[in-house]
Design a protein around this motif. Structure first.
Motif, mmCIF file in Angstrom:
data_model
loop_
_atom_site.group_PDB
_atom_site.id
_atom_site.type_symbol
_atom_site.label_atom_id
_atom_site.label_comp_id
_atom_site.label_asym_id
_atom_site.label_seq_id
_atom_site.Cartn_x
_atom_site.Cartn_y
_atom_site.Cartn_z
ATOM 1 N N GLY A 132 0.468 -14.467 5.847
ATOM 2 C CA GLY A 132 1.337 -13.865 4.847
ATOM 3 C C GLY A 132 1.082 -12.377 4.721
ATOM 4 O O GLY A 132 0.216 -11.807 5.401
ATOM 5 N N PRO A 133 1.823 -11.737 3.834
ATOM 6 C CA PRO A 133 1.671 -10.288 3.675
ATOM 7 C C PRO A 133 0.301 -9.929 3.105
ATOM 8 O O PRO A 133 -0.321 -10.711 2.385
ATOM 9 C CB PRO A 133 2.788 -9.917 2.709
ATOM 10 N N ASP A 134 -0.143 -8.742 3.425
ATOM 11 C CA ASP A 134 -1.401 -8.211 2.903
ATOM 12 C C ASP A 134 -1.128 -7.671 1.500
ATOM 13 O O ASP A 134 -0.559 -6.603 1.325
ATOM 14 C CB ASP A 134 -1.917 -7.102 3.823
ATOM 15 N N TYR A 135 -1.515 -8.452 0.487
ATOM 16 C CA TYR A 135 -1.164 -8.104 -0.887
ATOM 17 C C TYR A 135 -1.876 -6.847 -1.378
ATOM 18 O O TYR A 135 -1.326 -6.112 -2.190
ATOM 19 C CB TYR A 135 -1.452 -9.281 -1.825
ATOM 20 N N ARG A 136 -3.073 -6.577 -0.895
ATOM 21 C CA ARG A 136 -3.746 -5.337 -1.301
ATOM 22 C C ARG A 136 -2.937 -4.124 -0.870
ATOM 23 O O ARG A 136 -2.779 -3.168 -1.627
ATOM 24 C CB ARG A 136 -5.144 -5.275 -0.710
ATOM 25 N N TYR A 137 -2.417 -4.167 0.326
ATOM 26 C CA TYR A 137 -1.591 -3.064 0.820
ATOM 27 C C TYR A 137 -0.295 -2.962 0.012
ATOM 28 O O TYR A 137 0.153 -1.862 -0.322
ATOM 29 C CB TYR A 137 -1.285 -3.269 2.304
ATOM 30 N N LEU A 138 0.303 -4.102 -0.331
ATOM 31 C CA LEU A 138 1.537 -4.080 -1.117
ATOM 32 C C LEU A 138 1.309 -3.464 -2.496
ATOM 33 O O LEU A 138 2.163 -2.742 -3.006
ATOM 34 C CB LEU A 138 2.109 -5.492 -1.256
ATOM 35 N N TRP A 139 0.157 -3.755 -3.111
ATOM 36 C CA TRP A 139 -0.142 -3.165 -4.420
ATOM 37 C C TRP A 139 -0.310 -1.657 -4.307
ATOM 38 O O TRP A 139 0.112 -0.904 -5.187
ATOM 39 C CB TRP A 139 -1.391 -3.792 -5.039
ATOM 40 N N ARG A 140 -0.922 -1.177 -3.225
ATOM 41 C CA ARG A 140 -1.051 0.276 -3.031
ATOM 42 C C ARG A 140 0.314 0.927 -2.860
ATOM 43 O O ARG A 140 0.578 1.993 -3.408
ATOM 44 C CB ARG A 140 -1.927 0.569 -1.819
ATOM 45 N N ARG A 141 1.184 0.272 -2.097
ATOM 46 C CA ARG A 141 2.545 0.803 -1.911
ATOM 47 C C ARG A 141 3.294 0.816 -3.246
ATOM 48 O O ARG A 141 4.016 1.756 -3.550
ATOM 49 C CB ARG A 141 3.323 -0.040 -0.903
ATOM 50 N N ALA A 142 3.113 -0.230 -4.049
ATOM 51 C CA ALA A 142 3.758 -0.275 -5.365
ATOM 52 C C ALA A 142 3.243 0.863 -6.236
ATOM 53 O O ALA A 142 4.011 1.489 -6.978
ATOM 54 C CB ALA A 142 3.505 -1.620 -6.037
ATOM 55 N N GLY A 143 1.958 1.153 -6.155
ATOM 56 C CA GLY A 143 1.393 2.259 -6.930
ATOM 57 C C GLY A 143 1.998 3.598 -6.541
ATOM 58 O O GLY A 143 2.274 4.442 -7.405
ATOM 59 N N SER A 144 2.238 3.799 -5.245
ATOM 60 C CA SER A 144 2.846 5.060 -4.824
ATOM 61 C C SER A 144 4.301 5.144 -5.290
ATOM 62 O O SER A 144 4.781 6.226 -5.648
ATOM 63 C CB SER A 144 2.761 5.237 -3.311
ATOM 64 N N LEU A 145 4.997 4.006 -5.320
ATOM 65 C CA LEU A 145 6.372 4.016 -5.821
ATOM 66 C C LEU A 145 6.407 4.304 -7.317
ATOM 67 O O LEU A 145 7.277 5.046 -7.795
ATOM 68 C CB LEU A 145 7.058 2.682 -5.517
ATOM 69 N N VAL A 146 5.465 3.755 -8.063
ATOM 70 C CA VAL A 146 5.391 4.043 -9.501
ATOM 71 C C VAL A 146 5.107 5.522 -9.713
ATOM 72 O O VAL A 146 5.685 6.157 -10.598
ATOM 73 C CB VAL A 146 4.314 3.160 -10.181
#
Length: 67
Positions: free
Chosen positions: A4-18
């Motif tokens: 599945g997707p690497d959730y740690r990386y997804l959270w970092r990407r979400a932080g940059s979008l925020v």
């Protein structure tokens, strides 16, 4: 086994979008992104309990092996 997707990386990407939203970019102007990093986790203890043999080549490719 889980792939599945690497959730740690997804959270970092979400932080940059925020961060971009907080700088003033409208959320509707942000691009839609798909996961591009995935992780393979193999639970070797459960596989052995079920009588399954996991090929060595697959174990080498796994990001994490639970023993």
């Amino acid at each position: 086994m889980a792939y599945g997707p690497d959730y740690r990386y997804l959270w970092r990407r979400a932080g940059s979008l925020v961060g971009r939203i907080l700088k003033g970019i409208r959320p509707g102007d942000l691009p839609i992104e798909q996961a591009d990093r995935f992780r393979l986790v193999i639970n070797l203890k459960t596989a052995k309990a079920l009588g399954l043999t996991i090929p060595h080549s697959l174990l080498q490719r796994a990001d994490q092996v639970l023993e």
